[in-house]
Structure formats: C-alpha cells, structure tokens
Motif scaffolding. Structure first.
Motif, PDB file in Angstrom:
ATOM      1  N   GLU A   1      -6.284  -2.145  -8.724  1.00 34.45           N
ATOM      2  CA  GLU A   1      -5.255  -1.851  -7.728  1.00 34.45           C
ATOM      3  C   GLU A   1      -4.100  -2.808  -7.915  1.00 34.45           C
ATOM      4  O   GLU A   1      -4.266  -4.014  -7.820  1.00 34.45           O
TER       5      GLU A   1
ATOM      6  N   LEU B   1       0.962  14.953  -2.981  1.00 33.69           N
ATOM      7  CA  LEU B   1      -0.154  14.498  -2.144  1.00 33.69           C
ATOM      8  C   LEU B   1      -0.667  15.660  -1.308  1.00 33.69           C
ATOM      9  O   LEU B   1      -0.627  15.622  -0.074  1.00 33.69           O
TER      10      LEU B   1
ATOM     11  N   SER C   1      -2.325  14.114  -6.235  1.00 35.95           N
ATOM     12  CA  SER C   1      -2.790  12.723  -6.169  1.00 35.95           C
ATOM     13  C   SER C   1      -2.898  12.093  -7.545  1.00 35.95           C
ATOM     14  O   SER C   1      -3.685  11.175  -7.758  1.00 35.95           O
TER      15      SER C   1
ATOM     16  N   SER D   1      -3.763   7.339 -10.364  1.00 37.32           N
ATOM     17  CA  SER D   1      -4.201   8.124  -9.214  1.00 37.32           C
ATOM     18  C   SER D   1      -3.478   7.577  -7.995  1.00 37.32           C
ATOM     19  O   SER D   1      -3.344   6.362  -7.843  1.00 37.32           O
TER      20      SER D   1
ATOM     21  N   SER E   1      -3.033   7.318  -3.904  1.00 39.92           N
ATOM     22  CA  SER E   1      -3.701   7.457  -2.617  1.00 39.92           C
ATOM     23  C   SER E   1      -2.886   6.729  -1.569  1.00 39.92           C
ATOM     24  O   SER E   1      -1.973   5.960  -1.884  1.00 39.92           O
TER      25      SER E   1
ATOM     26  N   ASN F   1      -2.601   4.056   1.370  1.00 39.33           N
ATOM     27  CA  ASN F   1      -3.191   2.843   1.919  1.00 39.33           C
ATOM     28  C   ASN F   1      -3.124   2.937   3.436  1.00 39.33           C
ATOM     29  O   ASN F   1      -2.099   2.650   4.054  1.00 39.33           O
TER      30      ASN F   1
ATOM     31  N   HIS G   1      -5.664  13.941   8.043  1.00 40.24           N
ATOM     32  CA  HIS G   1      -6.222  13.676   6.723  1.00 40.24           C
ATOM     33  C   HIS G   1      -7.321  12.622   6.711  1.00 40.24           C
ATOM     34  O   HIS G   1      -8.032  12.503   5.715  1.00 40.24           O
ATOM     35  N   HIS G   2      -7.468  11.863   7.779  1.00 38.80           N
ATOM     36  CA  HIS G   2      -8.442  10.772   7.772  1.00 38.80           C
ATOM     37  C   HIS G   2      -9.180  10.751   9.111  1.00 38.80           C
ATOM     38  O   HIS G   2      -8.843   9.970  10.006  1.00 38.80           O
TER      39      HIS G   2
END
Length: 875
Positions: A19, A365, A417, A429, A431, A433, A460-461
């Motif tokens: 990362e 995304l 993504s 990739s 994503s 945070n 989404h989460h």
C-alpha cells in the motif's frame, strides 16, 4: 531473428501487494506486481536455462526493473508485460495473479518497441505488434522500409513465427476469450486494430502434433471479417468481450458497440449519436496496448480523452473531457446512455497556467467514476443515481491529492477497481480507504460532502453501519439540509433490497432528499436530454438483458415509493381511530395480520445480548401504521412489478418494513453502547445522568424523523422513550411532550408507572396527569390499577357516557316518560337529571345494562362535574 523458449526461464517472482502512502485522500493504490528476486527487493532478474538459454544472457536486475512495462490485461486477469533483457533486448512475460506466478513467453534478438501483445485462452498462441527503432532499421540488411510489424508465435512449445502484417502504421492485437467453463480450442480469434482506422477479426485454426505440440493449421492467409472502417476512437472491454468504437458523421459522430461471443460470431448491439465532433481526430485507443516511446507526444497522448464504463446494474456511461490544453475551468461530460441524458460539469482549477488537461484521468469504481486531475481535484460521480448532484463527492486541494502517482500522465482504467499508470505501465487495484473517508466526514463543514460520504458508505460498506451511527450520535445537529437518521434508514434499506428483483431499485426510495438545491463549491452541472441507444439485437443475455431493462423502464413513467406519499392516509388513519374505517372488519383484520408478520420477521428479537431494554410489547397505534405501510407498499410494487408473483412481493414488503424497524433498533442499541447507559435506567427511581439525557435527545430525533417519513416505530420504543422522559424532564415539560405528540403513551408504560410509583404527593400528580391524557383504548384497561378518586371519577364518567350514548340511540324508539316534578334552576343540570331519571325507570328493561349502579350516586357525580366546569368547585 531467433527465439528461445526455456521452461521456467524466469525464476519465480514473489509478488506482494503493498500500500503506497496516501495523505488526505480516500484512494489506496495496491501494486499487483512487486518484484522480489534473489534477496534484492523490487528488482527483476532473469535466470537462464541451462538446457536452452544462451550463455550470454546476463541481465542485471537494475536494467530489468528500469525497463519493466505493463502492456495488456487479459479477461482472466493475466498481465502481459515487457522488459529489456540480454543486451537491452525486449522480452515478454506473463503474470498470473491467481497463482502468483510469472512466465516468460518470448524474447527478441533485435531492439524493437512492443506496442501491444495478447495471448489466447489456452496459452498456445502469442500475438505481438511492435515497431522497429530507427537505429535498428539502418543496420538491418533486408529492411523493406516498413517500421511496423505484427507476428503470431506458437508458444506450446515455441516453434514457428508467422508474420501477420508488415505496414507503415501502428497496429494493435487482441485475442478474444471465451466465457468461463467454455473452451474455444482448436480455433482462436484475433482482433487487429490499425492506425489506418479499420478493425478486423482474424480466425486462426490450430492442430496438435506429437501429442502436445500446438501448431497453426491455416499457414496461408487467415479468414478475416471487417468489423469497421473510418474509426477515430476504439475501446476494448476485456471483462465483457465488447468493442466500442466511434465513426464520425457530417455534424457529429456515432458510438457503436460490438459484442463478441465464444464461437466465431459477433453482433452489433447498438448505435447512438453523440454531440462530439471528431472528424479530424487521429485514432485514439483505450485498453489496446500502448504507444511506442518515439511516437508519444506526437498526437496520441494529446488526442481524445474519452472512455466508456459499464457496471453490473446495467449502467453504461461515456465520459469525455473537452480538449482544451490549458484552461481555468475543466469541462467534462458524462453521457448516461442507460438514462437518456448527459451532465456537463465545469470544475475550477487552482493552477490554470501549468496543468495540461491531457492528464485528466478516469477511475472506474463500479457505480462511481472518479475524475482525477493531479494536484487539482477528485470528483466522484454517481452513475447509478446521476439525477442528484448531492451524491457527487467533489474534493479539492490536499483532500484530492493521490501521493505516489505520476502527475505527468493519465491513469487508465482497465476494468472496475483496476487502473494502469500509462507512463510507467504499473497495474493498480483501486479501493476506497473508508477510514480516511470517515475522517473526512467528521471534519468537513459542508452538507453536500456529508451526504455524499454517507451515501457512498451506506450503499457499499454495510459493515461500517455502526461507525456511521457513532458519528451520528455525536453530530446529529450539524446537518442542516438533510436528516442523517432518515438517510441512514432509507439508504441501508435500499442497499439490501435493490437487488431483490428487476426494477426494484427504481421503485424503492434511496434517499431522504429527492430534491437538492444547494450548490457544490468549485463545480457546476448542466443536465440535457440526449438520444438513447438504438438496440440492434433481438435476444438479450447477461449485461445486455439488464441494460435493456434499464432502457425500457426509462420509456415509461417512473414513480418511487416515498414515505411522504402516505402522509395523507397516515393522518386520516390517526384521525379516524374509532370511526367507520376502524369498524371495517376486513380492513382491520388485514392490517393486524400484516403487522403481526412484520413483528415476527424482525431480527431484533433474536439478539439476546442487546443492551437497550426494548420490550416485546405491541403498541396498537404503530401496529396499525405498520399494516398501512404494508398495504400501500404492496399496492405500489404490484402496480409496477408485473413479472413478480404476489407471494414474492408480499415477502419483499414484510422484509422491507421489518428491516426498517430493525434499523431503528440498531440506532438505539448503538446509542446505548456509545454512551454506556446502565440498563437500570429503565425505571423511575433516581435521577437521569448526562448519558441518559443524550439518549433521550437521540430518541426524540428518531421520533421526529419517523414522523416526517410516516414510518412506524418498533415495539417497545415508545415505552422506553417515555421512561427516559420521566427521568430526564420536569413534569411540565414531560406533559408538554405528550400533548405535542413527541411522546406517545402506551399501555405498558402506564402499567409500569402505576405499579412502581407509590402515592405520595409528587407521584400522585404524575399519575393524575397521565391518566387524564390516556386514550380511551388504554384507559379502559388500566384505570382499575389505581385506587384513587380520579380513577373513580373516570369510571363514573365512562359509565354515564355509555348510558347517555345508549339512551340517545333508543330515544326515538321508547315511549316518552313523565317528567320529574322536582326542578332545579340550572337548566343543563335539570336536563341531565331528567335523562338519568328516564334511564333509571327503564333499568330493568334495558338489554344493554349489566351493572347495578345507584342513580343517586350518578346524580351526585353529575352535580360535582357540573360545578367543576362552572368553576364553583375544585376537582
């Protein structure tokens, strides 16, 4: 030219996703290939094969790492890359992310610049297009004058090399891939895209020899299909095996799409005109290799910045940046082909003199497209609900910086993504945070950013619901343009049920603010109607079936189920508690059965570790509101979901209503844990502490939000709210909350109040105030619990009311009696005595009379009540 094949010629590399450090933003970049060879981190190394590799192969890790470049990402995720090997000569390798393995496919003995390459599904054929450098052409003895070449290599094992084309313009090659579980061997199909603005499909047959060797069968000319001509822009969609391309017309241009299938056939799916002029545009290509270094900056990179994006919900969008080299405003359009309109955005730049717009990047995304201008702005565009600007998250300054990325080139999205940095060829990739996103939610001062972040996280989460609720507990009063509780309940419910049935996502509410008039700083939007695609196929499968359903739905009237639509029926139900609507036995039975299904379906009762003391009681008022919501929602869905059965619709409705009630319970539960409230707070002893005041305030906000949404509250909610109200508020304020509807009296609360409080002066005042405010349905059940003069008066008043109502009904049927001789000067009381005397005379013949109560006692009660009303006596 000589080629060498060595099994396991590349020592196994150990890829590890790392990362990169990213400050003040919410996008994390994870490199898919991180080189780690022979103890030297992040450096590639080639190990020669003792059997077949020449002894002169001695590449240094530093040279290989410096020249490493990604070329293609295939449908199955395999990455084809190149690097300079022996004596600076190019090699082609394949990285399999599923097996975390690298494989050498081919290397050259001449210095060439590889433009594109592709390997077929069976890994038996490798297609390569390349450019011969100027220095190389001067020393080649038989150079024909053409700089560009496309070849086909047999790689199982490496045998023959067949020349496809030798031309003076660049070419791109791409193998078609079958669907999962479908093997296309023994024939492969290869797309060839030429800078001469044509696209063709080559069909290559192969055969096996000596058991394992795979060779090309048709060594002559391959059969070809001409796909398109005069193309100025083309994009390859590897996951969907689709080709998008644009052909210019007189005044505009037309976007076409071709769908390729596992066998050798293909279909033109649609065409749609675009308001973009590209007649003099050089050919621009997306996801089809990369330009030679010598040709970069000669028109290709400064050419058309346009890309098409699809998502699994049937969305198909085209995004385009207007070609201004330097500007104070960035203009970009998003054409929502599945919606039939286009948004034109204008975003201000902070460095207008130094930022070339050819560095504007698009990052896919799923239901969002991120428009990124390095060191300028980051715009998250919601393509699923583009009609609401408030769901577009626009960040500038330090919040929009993506550290670790090159600021001089674009980032290309290969698929959802996934992004490719064009100047370095590194695959990332992409994503979100969420921790940084939640941090931005806490420190931002703009409602538009708060709403956009809430919407993104909630849709989404789902695992972050508790963190969102914790933020809401501390920031309930900061949002001025929307109610975060309403947004939480509606958006969380929408996430779960939008995929239950086709079109259900268009019928259920997805936001608490269907209209938004506030401006977003630094960005403006203009919406226009555009032409919708004209489909050319008769049968639809996979993505195209969902896309077709989107287009069909846009052609008919759209109407979502908003809770506020039931407000009129809601108020009517409240005002007609004891009228003819309630006496309709069929309606009443339907409502009660619906509410019973909802309560039994709630998941709250399965959690025995809950902290908030929500009782399993059933409040009659909310039971009827549950039933009403189910009736209205069922009628709404049945009207539009004609392809869905009644039982399925009923189950969706039950699940939807119970899910919303569960979300309210979740808000209460998280609040109790957030402020560490003692469960013993569910009582009347002692005074409330600070935490209980916070909980009471949150529950008031929940009640207000539910009232505006015309939504019922879960069983036990009102009782808990009332108990906290007694503990937190002075009696006058508590009674005012009851009279204004903030608190609703329940039978369970009154029973608890009468049983737990003694009859001292303070408690007697509380009980007396409560019992006088009880609805009739509760009063007749609980008045006997308190042996007090107030209760006795209420009993007498109720009895007299029953007698008077029954007498009035039978007044015209019974013979008139002789009036009593005794008269009183006060006419209202005189009339009451006369009516009571008539009732007393017919007491033995009255079929409705069951209780034996002295008429003199009733007269005494009537005199006392009259004196109280006249102010002659205190109650």
């Amino acid at each position: 030219m000589r080629n060498v094949w060595a099994h396991d010629a590349l020592k196994k590399f150990y890829p590890s996703a790392y990362e990169q450090e990213v400050h003040h933003t919410y996008i994390n970049l994870h490199a898919l290939v991180d080189w780690y060879i022979s103890g030297t981190p992040k450096q590639p190394c080639v190990k020669e094969s003792e059997a077949t590799a020449p002894a002169s192969v001695s590449d240094t890790a530093e040279q290989s790492s410096r020249t490493l470049r990604m070329v293609t990402v295939e449908r199955n995720g395999n990455i084809l890359y190149t690097w300079k090997g022996t004596h600076g000569l190019p090699c082609i390798g394949l990285y399999d992310p599923h097996l975390s393995q690298n494989q050498l496919l081919y290397y050259f003995e001449e210095d060439v610049h590889i433009i594109s390459c592709s390997v077929n599904h069976e890994k038996t054929l490798l297609a390569v297009s390349y450019c011969i450098s100027s220095e190389e052409t001067r020393r080649l003895p038989h150079w024909s004058g053409f700089r560009y070449m496309a070849i086909l290599v047999e790689i199982q094992p490496i045998n023959n090399v067949k020349v496809l084309k030798v031309v003076d313009t660049s070419m791109r090659v791409q193998f078609l891939y079958p669907t999962e579980g479908c093997h296309q061997f023994p024939e492969s199909h290869l797309l060839v895209v030429s800078d001469e603005k044509y696209i063709e499909l080559c069909h290559i047959s192969v055969v096996t020899e000596d058991g394992n060797n795979v060779v090309i069968a048709n060594t002559g000319h391959f059969p070809k299909d001409r796909i398109a001509e005069e193309v100025v822009w083309a994009q390859w969609d590897a996951p969907g095996q689709r080709l998008f391309f644009i052909i210019p017309k007189r005044s505009s241009c037309v976007l076409h799409c071709v769908q390729f299938y596992p066998d050798d056939h293909f279909k033109f799916v649609f065409e749609v005109p675009l308001e973009i002029t590209l007649s003099k545009q050089t050919l621009s290509l997306v996801n089809l290799g990369c330009d030679p270094r010598e040709d970069r900056g000669k028109g290709r990179t400064a050419a058309l910045n346009l890309q098409v994006f699809t998502n699994k919900t049937g969305g198909l969008c085209l995004i385009y940046v207007h070609p201004f080299p330097v500007a104070q405003e960035i203009h970009y359009q998003v054409v929502y082909l599945h919606k039939g309109y286009v948004n034109t955005f204008k975003a201000a730049t902070t460095k207008p003199d130094t930022v070339p717009l050819n560095t504007v990047s698009f990052i896919h995304l799923d239901s969002y497209i991120a428009v990124y201008v390095p060191n300028q702005s980051l715009h998250m565009i919601n393509t699923r609900h583009p009609e609401l600007m408030c769901y577009n998250l626009f960040l500038t300054g330090v919040d929009a910086q993506l550290n670790g990325m090159c600021s001089d080139c674009r980032v290309q999205s290969a698929w959802s993504s996934c992004a490719i940095e064009s100047c370095t060829g590194i695959v990332f990739s992409v994503s979100v945070n969420t921790e940084t996103l939640l941090g931005l939610l806490s420190r931002t001062k703009l409602d538009c950013e708060r709403l956009a972040i809430l919407h993104f996280v909630l849709l989404h989460h789902s695992q972050l619901e508790n963190k969102i609720l914790e933020w809401m507990c501390d920031h309930l009063s900061v949002c001025q343009s929307f109610d975060p509780i309403q947004e939480f309940i509606i958006a969380s419910s929408y996430r779960k049920f939008s995929v239950e049935a086709i079109h259900l996502d268009k019928l259920l509410p997805y936001t608490s603010v269907p209209f938004w008039n506030e401006e977003i700083p630094c960005v403006s939007c203009v919406t226009e109607i555009t032409d919708m695609p004209i489909l050319k196929i008769g049968t639809f499968k996979g993505f195209w079936e969902t896309f077709h359903s989107e287009l069909e739905y846009m052609k008919v009237s759209q109407r979502r189920f908003w809770h506020s639509d039931s407000r009129r029926d809601w108020k009517k139900l409240i005002n007609e508690v004891d009228t003819r609507e309630k006496r309709n036995a069929i309606y009443q039975r339907t409502v009660l059965e619906n509410s019973k299904k909802v309560i039994l379906n709630m998941g709250t009762w399965t959690n025995e570790r809950r902290r908030a003391p929500l009782l399993r009681e059933e409040d009659y008022h909310d039971k009827e509101l549950m039933g009403l919501m189910m009736v209205k929602l069922k009628d709404h869905l049945s009207l539009h979901l004609l392809h869905v059965g009644k039982s399925k619709i009923e189950q969706i409705v039950v699940d939807y209503v119970s899910k919303q009630l569960d979300l309210v319970c979740l808000i209460v539960e998280v609040s109790w844990k957030r402020y560490n409230v003692d469960p013993r707070a569910f009582g009347f002893q002692g005074k409330a502490n600070t935490s209980e005041y916070y909980i009471f305030q949150i529950m008031c906000c929940i009640s207000e939000a539910a009232g505006k949404m015309c939504m019922p509250l879960p069983p036990g909610y009102h009782t808990l709210h009332l108990v906290l109200g007694v503990r937190c508020l002075p009696l006058e304020n508590f009674l005012h909350c009851i009279d204004s509807g903030i608190l609703q009296l329940t039978e369970a609360f009154v029973i608890k109040l009468f049983k737990e409080l003694n009859d001292d002066a303070k408690n007697e005042r509380i009980k007396r105030s409560i019992i006088l405010r009880l609805p009739e349905r509760i009063s007749e059940k609980v008045h006997h619990l308190w042996d007090h003069a107030v209760s006795n008066n209420l009993i007498a008043m109720k009895y007299v009311n029953q007698l008077l109502s029954r007498f009035k009904k039978r007044e015209n049927e019974l013979p008139r009696q002789t009036k009593p001789a005794q008269r009183i000067g006060f006419l209202p009381l005189n009339y009451l005595i006369m009516m009571l005397s008539d009732v007393e005379d017919r007491a033995l013949n009255n079929p409705f009379e069951e209780d034996n109560i002295d008429a003199a006692y009733l007269e005494e009660i009537a005199l006392k009540q009259t004196a109280v009303l006249l102010g002659l006596q205190k109650s």
